[in-house]
Design an enzyme around this catalytic site. Structure first.
Site, PDB file in Angstrom:
ATOM      1  NE  ARG A  71      -8.583   2.130  33.617  1.00 13.44           N
ATOM      2  CZ  ARG A  71      -7.827   2.577  34.627  1.00 13.44           C
ATOM      3  NH1 ARG A  71      -6.616   2.099  34.787  1.00 13.44           N
ATOM      4  NH2 ARG A  71      -8.280   3.476  35.458  1.00 13.44           N
ATOM      5  CD  GLU A 108     -10.244  12.122  46.686  1.00 14.55           C
ATOM      6  OE1 GLU A 108      -9.834  11.213  45.946  1.00 14.55           O
ATOM      7  OE2 GLU A 108     -10.661  11.939  47.838  1.00 14.55           O
TER       8      GLU A 108
HETATM    9  P1  AMP Z   1     -13.264  11.099  37.003  1.00 17.28           P
HETATM   10  O1  AMP Z   1     -12.453  12.186  36.354  1.00 17.28           O
HETATM   11  O2  AMP Z   1     -13.475  11.324  38.468  1.00 17.28           O
HETATM   12  O3  AMP Z   1     -14.559  10.861  36.259  1.00 17.28           O
HETATM   13  O4  AMP Z   1     -12.404   9.771  36.929  1.00 17.28           O
HETATM   14  C1  AMP Z   1     -12.367   9.027  35.755  1.00 17.28           C
HETATM   15  C2  AMP Z   1     -10.981   8.476  35.485  1.00 17.28           C
HETATM   16  O5  AMP Z   1     -10.381   7.923  36.646  1.00 17.28           O
HETATM   17  C3  AMP Z   1     -11.071   7.387  34.444  1.00 17.28           C
HETATM   18  O6  AMP Z   1     -10.004   7.545  33.522  1.00 17.28           O
HETATM   19  C4  AMP Z   1     -10.954   6.101  35.245  1.00 17.28           C
HETATM   20  O7  AMP Z   1     -10.137   5.163  34.578  1.00 17.28           O
HETATM   21  C5  AMP Z   1     -10.353   6.502  36.597  1.00 17.28           C
HETATM   22  N1  AMP Z   1     -11.167   6.030  37.754  1.00 17.28           N
HETATM   23  C6  AMP Z   1     -11.843   6.809  38.632  1.00 17.28           C
HETATM   24  N2  AMP Z   1     -12.452   6.079  39.589  1.00 17.28           N
HETATM   25  C7  AMP Z   1     -12.181   4.782  39.301  1.00 17.28           C
HETATM   26  C8  AMP Z   1     -12.553   3.519  39.900  1.00 17.28           C
HETATM   27  N3  AMP Z   1     -13.336   3.443  40.998  1.00 17.28           N
HETATM   28  N4  AMP Z   1     -12.101   2.383  39.312  1.00 17.28           N
HETATM   29  C9  AMP Z   1     -11.318   2.439  38.217  1.00 17.28           C
HETATM   30  N5  AMP Z   1     -10.929   3.587  37.604  1.00 17.28           N
HETATM   31  C10 AMP Z   1     -11.342   4.764  38.134  1.00 17.28           C
END
Ligand code: AMP
Length: 186
Positions: A71, A108
């Site tokens: 995205r 995770e």
């Molecule tokens: P993180 O690495 O945990 O910061 O996760 C970020 C990535 O995961 C981004 O590319 C987001 O598009 C996706 N992502 C994580 N959590 C969500 C959520 N609750 N809703 C939509 N996309 C998410």
């Protein structure tokens, strides 16, 4: 409210936030998925989003907007066009045809990896790293490390959405993060 966020009195932000739909238990139980595709259906909200980023970055001498798959590819290119910078994709493994530099990051469960074409970002260039959303910060931190590994500078990171209770911005090695919408506690 997090620092480095858009001014909360900007009248465009309410419509932007309302246009993002929240889907419980997607893609799995317990996740509240923030769906930016509904923002793209609202021309004014989408244009306002890009305008706010362009207003912020157009005078910051950014050489490259670096977007993280998938995205970051929606928001990065119009920002790059608007500020007169190149766009560089950071992709999932084995998608780019040329020689790549790569970074692994923790999910995770398990690890993932992003790749960038060698030479797409040059040493010393000033970069903006873009994704749609920061949750735990692992993805954005890997994007930063990839840019810094080729000798370029991350001036700032930009996301449409922050889930600030997950404290992802603490993983960004001190890089500034600019966000438009915080869903803290929602
Ligand atoms: P993180 O690495 O945990 O910061 O996760 C970020 C990535 O995961 C981004 O590319 C987001 O598009 C996706 N992502 C994580 N959590 C969500 C959520 N609750 N809703 C939509 N996309 C998410």
């Amino acid at each position: 409210m997090a620092v480095n966020s858009a001014p909360q009195d900007d009248p465009r932000l309410a419509r932007i936030k309302e246009s993002i739909h929240s889907i419980p238990d997607f893609p799995k139980a317990g996740i509240l998925f923030r769906d930016v595709t509904t923002l793209l259906l609202d021309h004014k909200a989408f244009k306002d989003t890009i305008d706010i980023f362009v207003e912020r970055y157009k005078h910051m001498k950014i050489d490259a907007v670096v977007g993280i798959e998938a995205r970051g590819f929606i928001f990065g290119p119009p920002i790059a066009l608007g500020i007169g910078a190149k766009f560089v994709p950071q992709r999932k493994p084995k998608k780019l045809p040329g020689p790549v530099v790569a970074e692994e990051y923790t999910l995770e469960y398990g690890t993932d990896r992003i790749e960038m074409h060698e030479g797409a970002v040059q040493p010393g260039e000033r970069c903006l790293v873009v994704d749609d959303l920061i949750a735990t910060g692992g993805t954005l931190a890997a994007g930063i490390r990839l840019v810094e590994r080729v000798g370029a500078e991350v001036v700032e990171c930009a996301c449409l959405i922050e889930l600030s209770e997950l404290k992802g911005r603490e993983k960004l090695m001190g890089k500034p993060l600019f966000v438009l919408v915080d869903f803290e506690g929602e």
